[in-house]
Design an enzyme around this catalytic site. Structure first.
Site, PDB file in Angstrom:
ATOM      1  N   TYR A  18       0.842  -1.198   0.000  1.00 39.43           N
ATOM      2  CA  TYR A  18       0.000   0.000   0.000  1.00 39.43           C
ATOM      3  C   TYR A  18       0.879   1.252   0.000  1.00 39.43           C
ATOM      4  O   TYR A  18       0.660   2.176  -0.790  1.00 39.43           O
ATOM      5  CB  TYR A  18      -0.929  -0.009   1.215  1.00 39.43           C
ATOM      6  CG  TYR A  18      -1.937   1.116   1.219  1.00 39.43           C
ATOM      7  CD1 TYR A  18      -3.168   0.974   0.587  1.00 39.43           C
ATOM      8  CD2 TYR A  18      -1.655   2.334   1.836  1.00 39.43           C
ATOM      9  CE1 TYR A  18      -4.095   2.007   0.576  1.00 39.43           C
ATOM     10  CE2 TYR A  18      -2.573   3.370   1.831  1.00 39.43           C
ATOM     11  CZ  TYR A  18      -3.791   3.197   1.203  1.00 39.43           C
ATOM     12  OH  TYR A  18      -4.696   4.227   1.189  1.00 39.43           O
ATOM     13  N   HIS A  22       1.353   4.087  -3.101  1.00 42.94           N
ATOM     14  CA  HIS A  22       1.074   5.505  -2.870  1.00 42.94           C
ATOM     15  C   HIS A  22       2.332   6.370  -2.984  1.00 42.94           C
ATOM     16  O   HIS A  22       2.236   7.545  -3.323  1.00 42.94           O
ATOM     17  CB  HIS A  22       0.377   5.707  -1.529  1.00 42.94           C
ATOM     18  CG  HIS A  22      -1.086   5.433  -1.604  1.00 42.94           C
ATOM     19  ND1 HIS A  22      -1.596   4.160  -1.615  1.00 42.94           N
ATOM     20  CD2 HIS A  22      -2.144   6.272  -1.716  1.00 42.94           C
ATOM     21  CE1 HIS A  22      -2.914   4.226  -1.724  1.00 42.94           C
ATOM     22  NE2 HIS A  22      -3.275   5.493  -1.787  1.00 42.94           N
ATOM     23  N   TYR A  41      -3.984  16.224   1.766  1.00 42.31           N
ATOM     24  CA  TYR A  41      -4.590  14.896   1.833  1.00 42.31           C
ATOM     25  C   TYR A  41      -3.576  13.939   2.453  1.00 42.31           C
ATOM     26  O   TYR A  41      -2.477  13.776   1.943  1.00 42.31           O
ATOM     27  CB  TYR A  41      -4.964  14.468   0.415  1.00 42.31           C
ATOM     28  CG  TYR A  41      -5.780  13.206   0.251  1.00 42.31           C
ATOM     29  CD1 TYR A  41      -6.193  12.434   1.312  1.00 42.31           C
ATOM     30  CD2 TYR A  41      -6.137  12.784  -1.028  1.00 42.31           C
ATOM     31  CE1 TYR A  41      -6.947  11.288   1.123  1.00 42.31           C
ATOM     32  CE2 TYR A  41      -6.900  11.640  -1.233  1.00 42.31           C
ATOM     33  CZ  TYR A  41      -7.290  10.895  -0.150  1.00 42.31           C
ATOM     34  OH  TYR A  41      -8.038   9.761  -0.341  1.00 42.31           O
ATOM     35  N   TRP A  76      -7.487   3.640 -10.822  1.00 42.47           N
ATOM     36  CA  TRP A  76      -6.780   3.540  -9.535  1.00 42.47           C
ATOM     37  C   TRP A  76      -7.485   2.530  -8.624  1.00 42.47           C
ATOM     38  O   TRP A  76      -6.838   1.727  -7.969  1.00 42.47           O
ATOM     39  CB  TRP A  76      -6.675   4.911  -8.878  1.00 42.47           C
ATOM     40  CG  TRP A  76      -5.937   4.885  -7.574  1.00 42.47           C
ATOM     41  CD1 TRP A  76      -6.485   4.894  -6.320  1.00 42.47           C
ATOM     42  CD2 TRP A  76      -4.523   4.838  -7.381  1.00 42.47           C
ATOM     43  NE1 TRP A  76      -5.499   4.860  -5.363  1.00 42.47           N
ATOM     44  CE2 TRP A  76      -4.284   4.821  -5.991  1.00 42.47           C
ATOM     45  CE3 TRP A  76      -3.428   4.804  -8.245  1.00 42.47           C
ATOM     46  CZ2 TRP A  76      -2.999   4.774  -5.446  1.00 42.47           C
ATOM     47  CZ3 TRP A  76      -2.153   4.761  -7.704  1.00 42.47           C
ATOM     48  CH2 TRP A  76      -1.947   4.743  -6.330  1.00 42.47           C
TER      49      TRP A  76
END
Length: 104
Positions: A18, A22, A41, A76
């Site tokens: 993960y 990212h 974010y 995505w």
């Protein structure tokens, strides 16, 4: 400006993957979010529960959670579907979190 938080669910054993995905977020996805007014974010991981906590600010009323019709977002979602709990359309299962405190 609007602040929003929500949680998502990471499948066990995929923490590093993960982070890796990212760390190499697609430039077109980042641009689409930015152009859509999403900024500041962040996503946090609770290692005890595999829950991901996301926080973001938006310049308008729309958030990243409202951009699911965009083909970049859908691509995505497909890319991330194998490591997250997802809905039938591959969107991540998300639960909005109400703000109970804020301090500037």
């Amino acid at each position: 400006m609007k602040r929003e938080a929500f949680k998502m669910f990471l499948k066990p054993g995929f923490e590093k993957e993960y982070e890796k995905r990212h760390a190499a977020i697609w430039p077109e996805l980042k641009k689409m979010l930015s152009d859509g007014g999403v900024y500041d974010y962040s996503i946090y991981w609770d290692k005890d529960t595999n829950i991901l906590f996301a926080c973001q600010k938006t310049k308008g009323e729309e958030s990243s959670q409202d951009m699911g019709a965009n083909p970049i977002v859908q691509k995505w979602w497909d890319y991330m579907a194998d490591i997250m709990e997802v809905n039938p359309d591959n969107s991540p299962v998300t639960i909005p979190l109400p703000e109970v405190f804020h301090m500037d």
